[in-house]
Design a protein around this motif. Structure first.
Motif, mmCIF file in Angstrom:
data_model
loop_
_atom_site.group_PDB
_atom_site.id
_atom_site.type_symbol
_atom_site.label_atom_id
_atom_site.label_comp_id
_atom_site.label_asym_id
_atom_site.label_seq_id
_atom_site.Cartn_x
_atom_site.Cartn_y
_atom_site.Cartn_z
ATOM 1 N N THR A 279 45.628 45.273 46.244
ATOM 2 C CA THR A 279 44.623 44.179 46.586
ATOM 3 C C THR A 279 44.105 43.451 45.569
ATOM 4 O OG1 THR A 279 42.804 45.894 45.831
ATOM 5 C CG2 THR A 279 43.516 46.127 48.180
ATOM 6 N N THR A 280 43.514 42.463 45.802
ATOM 7 C CA THR A 280 42.758 41.405 44.639
ATOM 8 C C THR A 280 41.543 42.211 44.088
ATOM 9 O OG1 THR A 280 41.734 40.163 46.244
ATOM 10 C CG2 THR A 280 43.886 39.657 45.995
ATOM 11 N N SER A 281 41.162 41.628 43.195
ATOM 12 C CA SER A 281 39.587 42.159 42.461
ATOM 13 C C SER A 281 38.680 41.586 43.664
ATOM 14 C CB SER A 281 39.460 41.482 41.201
ATOM 15 O OG SER A 281 39.442 39.829 41.266
ATOM 16 N N GLN A 282 38.735 40.514 44.248
ATOM 17 C CA GLN A 282 37.705 40.144 45.127
ATOM 18 C C GLN A 282 37.590 41.194 46.353
ATOM 19 O OE1 GLN A 282 40.122 38.065 44.305
ATOM 20 N NE2 GLN A 282 39.075 36.445 42.975
ATOM 21 N N GLU A 283 38.823 41.605 46.887
ATOM 22 C CA GLU A 283 38.837 42.516 47.895
ATOM 23 C C GLU A 283 38.187 43.930 47.519
ATOM 24 O OE1 GLU A 283 42.744 41.838 50.571
ATOM 25 O OE2 GLU A 283 43.109 42.356 48.624
ATOM 26 N N LYS A 285 35.817 44.235 45.194
ATOM 27 C CA LYS A 285 34.480 44.011 44.965
ATOM 28 C C LYS A 285 33.764 44.018 46.325
ATOM 29 C CE LYS A 285 31.031 40.984 42.774
ATOM 30 N NZ LYS A 285 30.058 40.962 43.588
ATOM 31 N N ARG A 286 34.164 43.585 47.269
ATOM 32 C CA ARG A 286 33.889 43.398 48.716
ATOM 33 C C ARG A 286 33.627 45.000 49.177
ATOM 34 N NH1 ARG A 286 36.858 38.664 49.771
ATOM 35 N NH2 ARG A 286 38.506 40.010 50.636
ATOM 36 N N ASP A 289 30.661 46.713 47.014
ATOM 37 C CA ASP A 289 29.332 46.031 47.341
ATOM 38 C C ASP A 289 29.155 46.307 48.663
ATOM 39 O OD1 ASP A 289 29.124 45.071 44.873
ATOM 40 O OD2 ASP A 289 29.689 42.949 45.619
#
Length: 430
Positions: A279-283, A285-286, A289
């Motif tokens: 995954t990406t770091s944004q995925e 993080k979601r 969170d």
């Protein structure tokens, strides 16, 4: 006072001049070690120096079979690629000191230290001579390359009931001990500040990889009384320095104190972190969170499976099964899934073929994965240190880039999920 762990007070029976008691043909040169990386129970080994002998501890997983027709063999090789062994013996049952347990059988026997100099590769095998199983069956076969540390360390880690621990990681809050040969010895321990970093993709430029600190700061330290049990509540990297009483030289052993139920995964964070390989770091993080992170992880896999619950559960089982196996197989100064071998093990799966070279290198062969669909090889070089004596580093190459993204994409778009209107027509942007 001399003490032998769990096998009663007895003199060490040194197998100095024993000849092979049965006709036994050693494995052919250049064996394939892939079987040793299968998931599941395995034959485990540990050692302790006792005067002029090296005591070997083995734990055979259940259902362990010993006795007539299932002898215990020990073969000493000058290297992993040697064509002829230095010697080979069958250990008589009376010298194995078997101790049955719920999860298998423990054995203990001694070898003359003079017969096993540093660099010797010991092969342990239990089973019928005419066994039709893969010779590298992990429940009956184990290999150990002896280092100076193996040959000089006069102590072994033990569990809460005094049996050899057989691993270099301990769960936070778990009680364990250090059992020295001869006199009880004090243990001086230190906890070091480390920031475990996940392995980078195999195409990463080595010059761009972050260099580790030359000196690790000590967070705290103390000395325990000889024979006192150890129990650390804080996860991290610890060094145990054992010795000093009676003029005994001090020896150091690094131990990873792991959180929760390591090597298993139990918390949302433990489930999310290994997804960094897909995954990406944004995925991530979601996921972190989300109001309910564990449910978010389930939804992540269900979305990949395009609503197919059976497929989603299978993906979860396979991916996290590999993470747990990597934690057990490759634990070093950090969790096994964070290591280079753990990286490939998780994304590509257990290697179908493994070769170990005389110089310590390990090569993993996969039958497909190259740009033309043919076989591909990944090389790992040993990078031993005080804190990680069995650590291996991947030889990274730029030509792995397309192959790696293709392997990741197989996880993100499993073939059996590609049905319905949401079939992707192009690779996802990274």
């Amino acid at each position: 006072m001399r003490r032998l762990i769990g096998f009663g007070a007895m003199s060490c029976l040194v197998l100095a001049t024993m000849a092979a008691r049965e006709a036994y043909v050693p494995q052919a040169a250049r064996p394939d070690y892939a079987g040793l990386y299968r998931e599941g129970p395995r034959l485990e080994v540990d050692t302790r120096r006792e005067g002029d002998s090296l005591r070997v501890y083995l734990r055979l997983p259940a259902p362990a079979r010993l006795g007539p027709g299932h002898p215990l063999h020990v073969v000493a090789w000058p290297s992993y690629e040697a064509k002829q062994p230095l010697w080979q013996d069958s250990i008589p049952r009376r010298q194995q000191r078997p101790r049955p347990e719920a999860d298998g059988v423990r054995l203990s026997f001694c070898l003359a230290a003079a017969r096993v100099p540093a660099g010797t590769v010991l092969q342990f095998h239990t089973g019928p001579i005419d066994a039709k199983d893969d010779y590298q069956e992990p429940t009956t076969t184990a290999w150990l390359r002896l280092t100076e540390a193996h040959l000089s360390r006069p102590f072994v880690l033990t569990d809460s009931v005094g049996q050899p621990l057989m691993r270099r990681y301990v769960q936070a809050g778990e009680t364990f001990g250090v059992d020295s040969y001869g006199l009880y010895q004090p243990v001086r321990w230190a906890r070091y500040a480390v920031n475990p970093i996940a392995a980078l993709p195999p195409m990463t430029n080595p010059s761009a990889m972050p260099a580790g600190p030359r000196v690790l700061p000590i967070l705290d330290s103390a000395t325990t009384r000889p024979g006192e049990p150890l129990r650390f509540g804080e996860a991290g990297l610890y060094a145990l320095r054992v010795g000093g009483n009676g003029g005994t030289a001090s020896r150091t052993l690094a131990v990873m104190i792991a959180e929760n139920k390591y090597p298993a995964l139990t918390t949302a964070a433990e489930l999310i972190e290994p997804l960094r390989y897909l995954t990406t770091s944004q995925e991530r993080k979601r996921l972190t969170d989300a109001p309910e992170p564990k449910r978010a992880v389930d939804r992540f896999w269900l979305n990949i499976a395009q609503g197919n619950q059976a497929l989603g559960k299978d993906l979860i089982r396979r991916y996290y099964g590999r993470v747990t196996a990597a934690n057990h197989l490759f634990a070093a100064h950090k969790a096994g899934w964070l290591t280079d071998r753990g990286l490939l093990y998780i994304v590509l799966g257990a290697p179908p073929s493994v070769r170990r070279l005389y110089n310590g290198e390990e090569r993993w062969f996969y039958p497909e994965g190259s740009q033309n669909g043919g076989p591909i090889t990944y090389t790992f070089r040993p990078r031993p240190s005080t804190f990680a004596p069995d650590y291996y580093e991947l030889v990274r190459r730029p030509e792995y880039e397309l192959l790696w993204y293709a392997a990741v994409e197989k996880w993100r778009t499993p073939p059996t999920a590609l049905t319905g209107p949401n079939v992707p027509t192009a690779p996802r942007a990274r």
